[in-house]
Design a protein around this motif. Structure first.
Motif, PDB file in Angstrom:
ATOM      1  N   GLU A  39     -19.447  35.825  -4.719  1.00 31.20           N
ATOM      2  CA  GLU A  39     -19.702  35.651  -6.147  1.00 31.20           C
ATOM      3  C   GLU A  39     -20.721  34.541  -6.391  1.00 31.20           C
ATOM      4  N   THR A  42      -9.993  35.355  -0.314  1.00 33.13           N
ATOM      5  CA  THR A  42     -10.381  34.665  -1.550  1.00 33.13           C
ATOM      6  C   THR A  42     -11.633  33.835  -1.321  1.00 33.13           C
ATOM      7  N   ARG A  43     -11.669  33.112  -0.214  1.00 36.00           N
ATOM      8  CA  ARG A  43     -12.846  32.292   0.109  1.00 36.00           C
ATOM      9  C   ARG A  43     -14.082  33.172   0.242  1.00 36.00           C
ATOM     10  N   GLN A  57     -14.616  36.135  -1.003  1.00 36.58           N
ATOM     11  CA  GLN A  57     -14.961  36.693  -2.314  1.00 36.58           C
ATOM     12  C   GLN A  57     -15.687  35.640  -3.145  1.00 36.58           C
ATOM     13  N   ASN A  58     -15.208  34.405  -3.116  1.00 36.71           N
ATOM     14  CA  ASN A  58     -15.849  33.337  -3.880  1.00 36.71           C
ATOM     15  C   ASN A  58     -17.260  33.076  -3.376  1.00 36.71           C
ATOM     16  N   ILE A  69      -4.943  36.012   2.894  1.00 37.97           N
ATOM     17  CA  ILE A  69      -5.237  35.972   1.459  1.00 37.97           C
ATOM     18  C   ILE A  69      -6.219  34.844   1.150  1.00 37.97           C
ATOM     19  N   ALA A  70      -6.015  33.695   1.730  1.00 35.20           N
ATOM     20  CA  ALA A  70      -6.917  32.562   1.507  1.00 35.20           C
ATOM     21  C   ALA A  70      -8.312  32.873   2.031  1.00 35.20           C
TER      22      ALA A  70
END
Length: 56
Positions: A15, A8-9, A11-12, A4-5
């Motif tokens: 973005e 998220t990383r 995806q960030n 999950i981390a």
């Protein structure tokens, strides 16, 4: 790092890369190029994302 981390990383980073490309060129550049020339924008995003460290 958990899955999950890591997701998220990643995806960030994507973005942030999109925001930076829109700032470099013009607002909406990434969206427009994804329609006009998807291969080019994929390459540009990969180049931008490679500037970020993906190490823990």
């Amino acid at each position: 790092m958990t899955a999950i981390a890591r997701a998220t990383r990643d995806q960030n980073i994507e973005e942030i890369s999109i925001e930076l490309l829109d700032q470099i060129y013009y607002s909406g550049y990434v969206e427009e190029m994804s329609i006009i020339d998807p291969a080019k924008i994929e390459w540009e995003l990969a180049q931008m994302e490679s500037q970020f460290s993906k190490k823990n």
